[in-house]
Design a protein around this motif. Structure first.
Motif, short mmCIF file in Angstrom:
data_model
loop_
_atom_site.label_atom_id
_atom_site.label_comp_id
_atom_site.label_asym_id
_atom_site.label_seq_id
_atom_site.Cartn_x
_atom_site.Cartn_y
_atom_site.Cartn_z
N MET A 1 0.83 -1.21 0.00
CA MET A 1 0.00 0.00 0.00
C MET A 1 0.86 1.26 0.00
N VAL B 1 -4.03 4.80 -3.66
CA VAL B 1 -4.33 4.85 -2.23
C VAL B 1 -3.89 6.19 -1.68
N LEU C 1 -3.59 4.44 4.25
CA LEU C 1 -2.45 3.71 4.79
C LEU C 1 -2.39 3.84 6.30
N TYR D 1 -4.80 1.42 7.77
CA TYR D 1 -4.27 0.05 7.74
C TYR D 1 -3.24 -0.16 8.84
#
Length: 165
Positions: free
Chosen positions: A123, A131, A136, A139
């Motif tokens: 990512m 993205v 991020l 995540y």
């Protein structure tokens, strides 16, 4: 009763791939549990000098002896890799024999945290392409929650994927 599986090692030449110098490549073909793996040895021979039944180059000249000794070394190294895997008493494939032969480390069991790190690193490369930075960060926050949950619930720092139910 366990079935005994045999490893077959065969050297073959590709006559149809003979180059301008009149030499053809020698390939090594491994067969184990009815699966094949073929790879190039990096050696070349004139097709008319190759003795298929003996798996050798003939007549014995200095160059031919060199090729024969290299083939013998390859065969011994493959047998060592096979025996190494057999001694570990794990089920393995012809692909794993080849990986052991070339010196690649065997696949270790993947864990949940490894999978998350792999995902998050992918990512990172996609930031501003597919993205956003905010995604991020979410995540990463999820990864931290997962680490905390594994410790709280199971008293483990990580969990192997093969153990998941």
């Amino acid at each position: 009763m366990n079935k005994i599986h045999k490893l077959n090692i065969l050297f073959v030449i590709s006559k149809h791939r003979t180059n301008k110098l009149g030499v053809a490549p020698i390939a090594c073909r491994l067969t184990y549990k009815d699966k094949r793996k073929q790879f190039a040895t990096g050696l070349f021979v004139k097709p008319k000098l190759w003795q298929n039944t003996k798996q050798r180059v003939y007549p014995p000249t200095e160059e031919n002896e060199f090729i024969n000794s290299k083939l013998s070394l390859i065969k011994n190294k493959i047998n060592q890799a096979f025996l190494f895997l057999e001694l570990q008493k794990i089920d393995f494939s012809v692909e794993q024999i080849y990986k052991q032969y070339i010196g690649e480390t065997q696949d270790k069991d993947k864990s949940l945290i490894d999978a998350f790190y792999y995902h998050n690193n992918r990512m990172k490369k996609l930031i501003d392409i597919e993205v956003s930075l905010n995604t991020l960060e979410k995540y990463t926050q999820t990864l931290n929650h997962l680490i905390d949950f594994l410790w709280f619930k199971y008293k483990k720092k990580d969990y192997l994927l093969k153990e998941l139910k």
